[in-house]
Design an enzyme around this catalytic site. Structure first.
Site, PDB file in Angstrom:
ATOM      1  N   ASP A  29       0.836  -1.201   0.000  1.00 37.81           N
ATOM      2  CA  ASP A  29       0.000   0.000   0.000  1.00 37.81           C
ATOM      3  C   ASP A  29       0.873   1.254   0.000  1.00 37.81           C
ATOM      4  OD1 ASP A  29      -1.938  -1.847   0.214  1.00 37.81           O
ATOM      5  OD2 ASP A  29      -2.821  -1.085   2.084  1.00 37.81           O
ATOM      6  N   ALA A  30       1.964   1.187   0.761  1.00 41.36           N
ATOM      7  CA  ALA A  30       2.840   2.362   0.875  1.00 41.36           C
ATOM      8  C   ALA A  30       3.476   2.668  -0.481  1.00 41.36           C
ATOM      9  CB  ALA A  30       3.919   2.111   1.914  1.00 41.36           C
ATOM     10  N   SER A  77     -36.203  -6.880 -13.669  1.00 40.95           N
ATOM     11  CA  SER A  77     -35.989  -7.592 -12.423  1.00 40.95           C
ATOM     12  C   SER A  77     -35.956  -9.092 -12.742  1.00 40.95           C
ATOM     13  CB  SER A  77     -37.159  -7.223 -11.520  1.00 40.95           C
ATOM     14  OG  SER A  77     -36.959  -7.758 -10.281  1.00 40.95           O
ATOM     15  N   LEU A  78     -35.824  -9.943 -11.737  1.00 44.45           N
ATOM     16  CA  LEU A  78     -35.791 -11.388 -11.997  1.00 44.45           C
ATOM     17  C   LEU A  78     -36.979 -12.053 -11.326  1.00 44.45           C
ATOM     18  CD1 LEU A  78     -32.021 -12.097 -11.284  1.00 44.45           C
ATOM     19  CD2 LEU A  78     -33.140 -12.383 -13.488  1.00 44.45           C
ATOM     20  N   GLU A 108     -24.870 -18.041 -11.468  1.00 49.31           N
ATOM     21  CA  GLU A 108     -24.069 -17.004 -10.818  1.00 49.31           C
ATOM     22  C   GLU A 108     -24.633 -16.795  -9.431  1.00 49.31           C
ATOM     23  OE1 GLU A 108     -24.702 -13.579 -13.260  1.00 49.31           O
ATOM     24  OE2 GLU A 108     -23.729 -14.491 -14.981  1.00 49.31           O
ATOM     25  N   LYS A 110     -26.305 -14.519  -6.685  1.00 48.47           N
ATOM     26  CA  LYS A 110     -27.128 -13.311  -6.708  1.00 48.47           C
ATOM     27  C   LYS A 110     -26.629 -12.408  -5.585  1.00 48.47           C
ATOM     28  CE  LYS A 110     -31.888 -11.766  -7.010  1.00 48.47           C
ATOM     29  NZ  LYS A 110     -31.858 -10.693  -6.032  1.00 48.47           N
ATOM     30  N   ASP A 112     -26.401  -9.383  -3.108  1.00 47.57           N
ATOM     31  CA  ASP A 112     -27.424  -8.554  -2.474  1.00 47.57           C
ATOM     32  C   ASP A 112     -26.910  -7.131  -2.300  1.00 47.57           C
ATOM     33  OD1 ASP A 112     -29.785  -7.897  -1.354  1.00 47.57           O
ATOM     34  OD2 ASP A 112     -29.411  -8.851   0.575  1.00 47.57           O
ATOM     35  N   ARG A 131     -30.577   1.649 -10.875  1.00 42.18           N
ATOM     36  CA  ARG A 131     -31.619   0.971 -11.620  1.00 42.18           C
ATOM     37  C   ARG A 131     -32.866   1.854 -11.670  1.00 42.18           C
ATOM     38  NH1 ARG A 131     -35.974  -2.239 -10.289  1.00 42.18           N
ATOM     39  NH2 ARG A 131     -36.595  -3.628 -11.957  1.00 42.18           N
ATOM     40  N   GLU A 170     -23.800  -5.152  -9.782  1.00 35.15           N
ATOM     41  CA  GLU A 170     -24.341  -4.943  -8.446  1.00 35.15           C
ATOM     42  C   GLU A 170     -23.272  -4.308  -7.554  1.00 35.15           C
ATOM     43  OE1 GLU A 170     -27.473  -5.928  -8.389  1.00 35.15           O
ATOM     44  OE2 GLU A 170     -28.046  -6.104  -6.278  1.00 35.15           O
ATOM     45  N   TYR A 222     -22.461  -8.160 -13.926  1.00 31.03           N
ATOM     46  CA  TYR A 222     -23.080  -9.433 -14.307  1.00 31.03           C
ATOM     47  C   TYR A 222     -23.705  -9.458 -15.704  1.00 31.03           C
ATOM     48  CZ  TYR A 222     -27.015  -6.954 -12.181  1.00 31.03           C
ATOM     49  OH  TYR A 222     -27.926  -6.015 -11.839  1.00 31.03           O
ATOM     50  N   LYS A 286     -29.147 -18.516 -15.742  1.00 32.04           N
ATOM     51  CA  LYS A 286     -29.369 -17.825 -17.021  1.00 32.04           C
ATOM     52  C   LYS A 286     -29.140 -18.782 -18.180  1.00 32.04           C
ATOM     53  CE  LYS A 286     -27.594 -13.486 -15.115  1.00 32.04           C
ATOM     54  NZ  LYS A 286     -26.540 -12.476 -15.090  1.00 32.04           N
ATOM     55  N   LYS A 310     -33.820 -18.448  -4.942  1.00 35.33           N
ATOM     56  CA  LYS A 310     -33.460 -17.777  -3.688  1.00 35.33           C
ATOM     57  C   LYS A 310     -33.103 -18.757  -2.574  1.00 35.33           C
ATOM     58  CE  LYS A 310     -34.842 -13.841  -2.949  1.00 35.33           C
ATOM     59  NZ  LYS A 310     -34.891 -12.396  -3.171  1.00 35.33           N
ATOM     60  N   CYS A 404     -41.233   7.630  32.027  1.00 31.85           N
ATOM     61  CA  CYS A 404     -39.868   7.226  31.717  1.00 31.85           C
ATOM     62  C   CYS A 404     -39.393   6.273  32.811  1.00 31.85           C
ATOM     63  CB  CYS A 404     -38.978   8.460  31.649  1.00 31.85           C
ATOM     64  SG  CYS A 404     -37.231   8.052  31.597  1.00 31.85           S
ATOM     65  N   CYS A 407     -36.489   8.349  34.922  1.00 32.54           N
ATOM     66  CA  CYS A 407     -36.714   9.551  35.735  1.00 32.54           C
ATOM     67  C   CYS A 407     -38.163   9.689  36.177  1.00 32.54           C
ATOM     68  CB  CYS A 407     -36.265  10.800  34.984  1.00 32.54           C
ATOM     69  SG  CYS A 407     -37.340  11.207  33.605  1.00 32.54           S
ATOM     70  N   CYS A 422     -39.324  10.572  26.419  1.00 32.61           N
ATOM     71  CA  CYS A 422     -39.232  11.204  27.731  1.00 32.61           C
ATOM     72  C   CYS A 422     -38.815  12.637  27.464  1.00 32.61           C
ATOM     73  CB  CYS A 422     -38.174  10.494  28.580  1.00 32.61           C
ATOM     74  SG  CYS A 422     -37.675  11.469  30.010  1.00 32.61           S
ATOM     75  N   CYS A 427     -33.428  14.247  32.372  1.00 34.23           N
ATOM     76  CA  CYS A 427     -33.505  12.818  32.684  1.00 34.23           C
ATOM     77  C   CYS A 427     -32.096  12.235  32.694  1.00 34.23           C
ATOM     78  CB  CYS A 427     -34.361  12.118  31.633  1.00 34.23           C
ATOM     79  SG  CYS A 427     -34.251  10.317  31.707  1.00 34.23           S
TER      80      CYS A 427
HETATM   81  S1  IVH Z   1     -29.102 -10.526 -13.952  1.00 35.81           S
HETATM   82  C1  IVH Z   1     -32.583  -9.095 -16.591  1.00 35.81           C
HETATM   83  N1  IVH Z   1     -27.312 -11.425 -12.289  1.00 35.81           N
HETATM   84  O1  IVH Z   1     -30.885  -8.946  -8.719  1.00 35.81           O
HETATM   85  C2  IVH Z   1     -31.803  -9.745 -15.556  1.00 35.81           C
HETATM   86  N2  IVH Z   1     -28.886  -9.862 -11.479  1.00 35.81           N
HETATM   87  O2  IVH Z   1     -33.776  -9.364  -8.373  1.00 35.81           O
HETATM   88  C3  IVH Z   1     -30.835  -8.824 -14.965  1.00 35.81           C
HETATM   89  N3  IVH Z   1     -28.568  -9.212  -9.153  1.00 35.81           N
HETATM   90  O3  IVH Z   1     -32.003  -6.223 -10.598  1.00 35.81           O
HETATM   91  C4  IVH Z   1     -30.270  -9.282 -13.736  1.00 35.81           C
HETATM   92  N4  IVH Z   1     -26.803 -10.470  -8.780  1.00 35.81           N
HETATM   93  O4  IVH Z   1     -29.735  -5.964  -9.410  1.00 35.81           O
HETATM   94  C5  IVH Z   1     -28.373 -10.623 -12.451  1.00 35.81           C
HETATM   95  N5  IVH Z   1     -25.638 -12.265 -10.948  1.00 35.81           N
HETATM   96  C6  IVH Z   1     -26.688 -11.473 -11.108  1.00 35.81           C
HETATM   97  C7  IVH Z   1     -27.182 -10.677 -10.068  1.00 35.81           C
HETATM   98  C8  IVH Z   1     -28.301  -9.874 -10.285  1.00 35.81           C
HETATM   99  C9  IVH Z   1     -27.640  -9.594  -8.257  1.00 35.81           C
HETATM  100  C10 IVH Z   1     -29.654  -8.264  -8.867  1.00 35.81           C
HETATM  101  C11 IVH Z   1     -29.911  -7.254  -9.973  1.00 35.81           C
HETATM  102  C12 IVH Z   1     -31.355  -7.434 -10.349  1.00 35.81           C
HETATM  103  C13 IVH Z   1     -31.917  -8.095  -9.145  1.00 35.81           C
HETATM  104  C14 IVH Z   1     -33.158  -8.885  -9.512  1.00 35.81           C
END
Ligand code: IVH
Length: 672
Positions: A29-30, A77-78, A108, A110, A112, A131, A170, A222, A286, A310, A404, A407, A422, A427
Site C-alpha cells: 500500500d505504501a 428484475s428477476l 451465478e 445473486k 445482495d 436501476r 451490483e 453481471y 441464465k 433464492k 420514563c 426519571c 421522555c 432525565c
Molecule cells: S441478472 C434481466 N445477475 O438482482 C436480468 N442480477 O432481483 C438482470 N442481481 O435487478 C439481472 N446479482 O440488481 C443478475 N448475478 C446477477 C445478479 C443480479 C444480483 C440483482 C440485480 C437485479 C436483481 C433482480
C-alpha cells in the site's frame, strides 16, 4: 513530461486492477501511495488538463447527482423461485419454448446490493446510473467513480474499444465492513443500516462523493448490456470479454448442461455462502446462448431466460424472557426483547430490538412468547413471527410505560412519529447518553470517560450537563470507584484537551436530534460558528444543500432552548467560541473586502475549468456566502453551461445573473 505522466497513470491503473479486481497486489500500500503522490505532483506541475480517467480523479467532478436519465433498454428484475420444484418448472418452460434445443445454463451468485448501469465511451467511464424504476435511473456517476473496483478506463485489448459499452452490475458493501459502518453510525447518533443493501443504496445516493469515497463499496458486473459494433454468441463469452477489459465479474460462475447440475450448484452455495465476504440471497440461473435468450424474450417485468433461485432466510426459534426499555440520547423509549440466547447464522443472539410500541401491538408480541427470529441478509436480527400456537396462557402482554423508566416523567407520544419520548431534558438516562456522545471518538474524543465513570458523575450530581465536565477536578474524580489519582489526572487532562476541538466536532457532540457528523460539517461550512448558527432562521438552514426541514427545525429548537448551555461552554473556554479553531473553512472576518463580501450567491450549471465546489470555496474565501436555492435573498446567480430551473427562478425573481466568464473576471479583479 506527458509520456512520463501517461506511463505513470497506466502503471497505477495496472496496480489498481491487481489490487481491487484480482485481489493480488504486487506492491505494498505504501508503494502504491508513493506512485499516487508522484502522479499528483506531476499533474500539478503540468499545464496540460488532467483527464477525467486519471487515477487521481476518483473524487471530484461536481455533477448534479440524481438527475433522472432513461436507460437504453429497461433494467428488468428477476422472477423468483424458492425450491427445486419451481426450478424444474423454469427448465421445462425454457425447453418447451426452445422446442427442446440443447440448453446450457450459466449459474451465478445473486449479490445482495444495488443494481447499477455503467457506460463507457471509447473505453472511458462517462456515466453511471441506478436501476431506478427500471425505465429511468438516477445519475450517480460521481459516486460510482469513487469505487476502486470500477475502472475509470478499460484495459486495452487487441481490438479497439466499442464506441459505447454499457454493462450492468451490483454494487455492494462487504459484510464485515458493514459492522464497522454501523458502529460508527451509532456513535454519530444515526440509525444503523439494517443490511448491506441499504448501506450500499444509502452510500450511492449521498450528495457528497467524498463521503461515498470513504465507504467500502465494491462491485460485480453481471451483464454486458450493449457493446456498439461487437457481437457475442453467449453470456459466458461476454463475461470473458468484460474481464479482459478489466471489469470485475464474480469468480463463482459455472456452466451446466442439465438442471440437476444447477440444483447441485445451488446446494453447494446454500452451505458455503456464509464464508463469502459479501451477502448473496440466491443463485441466478441464465440461459447461456444469446440466440436462445432472444427467442425466449421478456415479459414486461422479467426475462424468460433467467430466474433467481433464492436461498431461504436463516431462522431460529427462541423465547422472549423480558422486554426492557432503553432511553436514548434524545429521550426516545425503545423496547428491546431480551431473548433466551440462540445461535443464528454463526452469531449468538440475546437481544432483538422491537423498534417501538406500535411494532409490539401489531405483532402482538408478549413476554414469554416463542418467536421466530430471522437474519435474511440483515445484520440486525428481527422477529418475523410469534408462534401463537405454542402459547400456554402464561405469556404476559407488555404494557408500554406512561412514564420514563429512569426519571419517572410522563412520556409524550407525538402524532407525527411512532416514537414515545421522555421529554425531561434533565432525565439522567438521557444525560448519561448525551455525555457519552459528547465524549465519543467522533465528537470531542475525551479518552478515559467511559460509561461507568459517566454513570457515577451523573448519579453523584457532579455533572448536570456537558459543560460541567470542564469544572471537574482531580481530587473529586479520584474518589470515584475504580479511579485513582493517575487516572483522574489523565481524565482532567483529556477533558481540558477537548477544549481545542474544531467547532464542527463540538456541534456534533451537542447531540442535536438529526445532526450527525455530516450535517454538522455542512452547517459549519455554511455558518462557520456556533454563535452564527444559533442566531439564524429556519429558512436559512433549510437553504443548505442536503439539509431538510426536519433538521432545520431541530437545530432551531435546540438553540432556542439551550442558550445557557452555550454560554457555559463559552465560559469553560472552548476555543471554538473565541479563537479561530481548525475550522473546516477560514473565518470570513479575516477576508479583505471584495465584490463578493457579504453577498449571497447560488452556483448552477457547469463552469468550464472549475467545479461548483471549487467555485463555492473561492466565493467563501472572498467573504461571500453560497446557498443552494435561489430565493429573494440571493444577490447573484452564477450560471454555467446547462443551468436549468435555478436559472428560470432567478429570471422570475429578477436576480442578477453572472455567466461563468463574468464570474472568473470578478475573481481575478479581487485577486488584483
Ligand atoms: S441478472 C434481466 N445477475 O438482482 C436480468 N442480477 O432481483 C438482470 N442481481 O435487478 C439481472 N446479482 O440488481 C443478475 N448475478 C446477477 C445478479 C443480479 C444480483 C440483482 C440485480 C437485479 C436483481 C433482480
Amino acid at each position: 513530461m506527458r509520456t512520463a505522466i501517461n506511463d505513470l497513470r497506466a502503471l497505477i491503473r495496472q496496480h489498481e486492477h491487481k489490487y481491487y479486481i484480482e485481489n493480488q497486489p504486487e506492491i505494498s500500500d505504501a508503494e502504491f501511495d508513493v506512485l499516487m503522490k508522484e502522479l499528483e505532483t506531476l499533474e500539478a506541475a503540468s499545464d496540460a488538463p488532467i483527464p477525467p480517467d486519471s487515477p487521481t480523479q476518483r473524487v471530484g467532478g461536481g455533477a448534479v447527482l440524481g438527475t433522472r436519465i432513461p436507460h437504453r433498454n429497461p433494467m428488468l428484475s428477476l422472477n423468483n423461485s424458492y425450491d427445486e420444484q419451481e426450478l424444474r418448472e423454469f427448465d421445462e418452460r425454457v425447453r418447451r419454448l426452445l422446442e427442446d434445443a440443447p440448453t446450457e445454463y450459466v449459474t451465478e451468485l445473486k449479490i445482495d446490493g444495488l443494481g447499477v448501469s455503467l457506460i463507457y465511451e471509447h473505453g472511458v467511464l462517462t456515466r453511471g446510473l441506478t436501476r431506478g424504476d427500471g425505465e429511468y435511473g438516477e445519475d450517480i456517476t460521481d459516486n460510482l467513480r469513487t469505487i476502486r473496483s470500477v475502472p475509470l478506463r478499460l484495459v486495452e485489448t487487441e481490438t479497439p474499444f466499442p464506441a459505447v459499452l454499457e454493462v450492468r452490475g451490483e454494487v455492494f458493501i462487504p459484510k464485515d465492513r458493514l459492522n464497522e459502518i454501523n458502529v460508527q453510525r451509532e456513535a454519530d447518533g444515526e440509525p444503523p443500516f439494517a443490511n448491506p443493501r441499504n448501506a450500499a443504496a444509502g452510500s450511492l445516493r449521498l450528495q457528497d462523493a467524498s463521503i461515498t469515497a470513504a465507504r467500502p463499496l465494491d462491485i460485480f458486473i453481471y451483464t454486458l448490456n450493449y457493446a456498439e459494433g461487437v457481437e457475442f454468441t453467449t453470456h459466458t463469452a461476454s463475461l470473458e470479454m468484460m474481464k479482459r477489459w478489466g471489469l470485475k465479474c464474480n469468480p463463482h460462475t459455472d456452466c451446466h448442461q442439465s438442471i440437476e447440475d444447477v440444483q447441485n450448484y445451488y446446494e453447494r452455495w446454500v452451505a458455503e455462502r456464509h464464508d463469502l465476504r459479501y451477502e448473496t440471497d440466491g443463485v441466478v440461473v441464465k440461459v447461456n446462448e444469446f440466440s436462445h435468450q432472444n427467442e425466449l424474450g421478456t415479459t414486461s417485468k422479467y426475462p424468460r431466460w433467467a430466474i433467481a433461485y433464492k436461498f431461504n432466510a436463516q431462522q431460529a426459534i427462541t423465547t422472549i424472557e423480558k422486554i426492557e426499555i432503553q432511553v436514548g440520547r434524545t429521550g426516545v423509549l425503545t423496547p428491546v426483547a431480551i431473548l433466551k440466547p440462540v445461535t443464528l447464522a454463526g452469531a449468538t443472539i440475546t437481544h432483538a430490538t422491537l423498534h417501538n410500541e406500535q411494532e409490539i401491538q401489531t405483532k402482538d408480541i408478549r413476554v414469554g412468547d416463542r418467536i421466530v427470529l430471522e437474519r435474511a441478509g440483515d445484520v440486525i436480527p428481527k422477529i418475523v413471527e410469534v408462534l401463537t400456537a405454542d402459547r400456554t396462557g402464561d405469556e404476559v402482554v407488555f404494557v408500554f410505560p406512561d412514564r420514563c423508566p429512569v426519571c419517572g416523567t410522563s412520556v409524550e407520544r407525538s402524532e407525527a412519529e411512532v416514537a414515545v419520548r421522555c421529554v425531561n431534558v434533565s432525565c439522567v438516562a438521557q444525560l448519561k447518553r448525551r455525555i457519552a456522545h459528547y465524549a465519543s471518538r467522533n465528537a470531542l474524543q475525551i479518552e478515559g470517560l467511559g460509561p461507568a465513570t459517566i454513570a457515577q458523575l451523573v448519579d453523584k450530581e457532579l455533572v448536570r450537563d456537558v459543560a460541567d465536565l470542564y469544572t471537574l477536578e482531580v481530587e473529586a474524580l479520584s474518589k470515584l470507584d475504580r479511579m485513582g489519582v493517575p487516572s483522574a489526572s489523565n481524565l482532567v487532562y483529556h477533558i481540558a484537551q477537548s477544549k481545542t476541538a474544531p467547532v464542527e466536532k463540538v456541534l456534533f457532540g451537542l447531540g442535536i436530534f438529526h445532526v450527525g457528523e455530516t450535517v454538522a460539517e455542512l452547517l459549519i461550512e455554511y455558518f462557520l460558528s456556533l454563535d452564527t448558527l444559533s442566531k439564524t432562521t429556519l429558512e436559512e438552514i433549510e437553504s443548505i444543500d442536503g439539509i431538510g426541514p426536519q433538521i432545520a427545525e431541530s437545530v432551531v429548537n435546540f438553540f432556542s432552548q439551550n442558550q445557557p448551555l452555550l454560554d457555559k461552554l463559552r465560559e469553560a473556554g472552548l476555543h471554538c467560541f473565541t479563537v479561530e479553531t481548525e475550522s473546516i473553512r477560514p473565518e470570513a472576518s479575516a477576508v479583505p473586502d471584495s465584490f463578493f463580501s457579504g453577498k449571497t450567491f447560488v452556483v448552477t450549471g457547469s463552469l468550464e475549468g472549475m467545479t461548483r465546489t471549487e467555485a463555492s470555496k473561492e466565493i467563501k474565501a472572498r467573504g461571500g456566502k453560497v446557498t443552494s436555492s435561489v430565493t429573494s435573498k440571493t444577490d447573484y446567480l452564477i450560471a454555467g453551461e446547462g443551468a436549468g430551473s435555478k436559472y428560470t427562478k432567478a429570471v422570475d425573481l429578477d436576480i442578477p445573473i453572472l455567466t461563468a466568464a463574468d464570474f472568473f473576471e470578478k475573481l481575478q479583479q479581487g485577486d488584483a
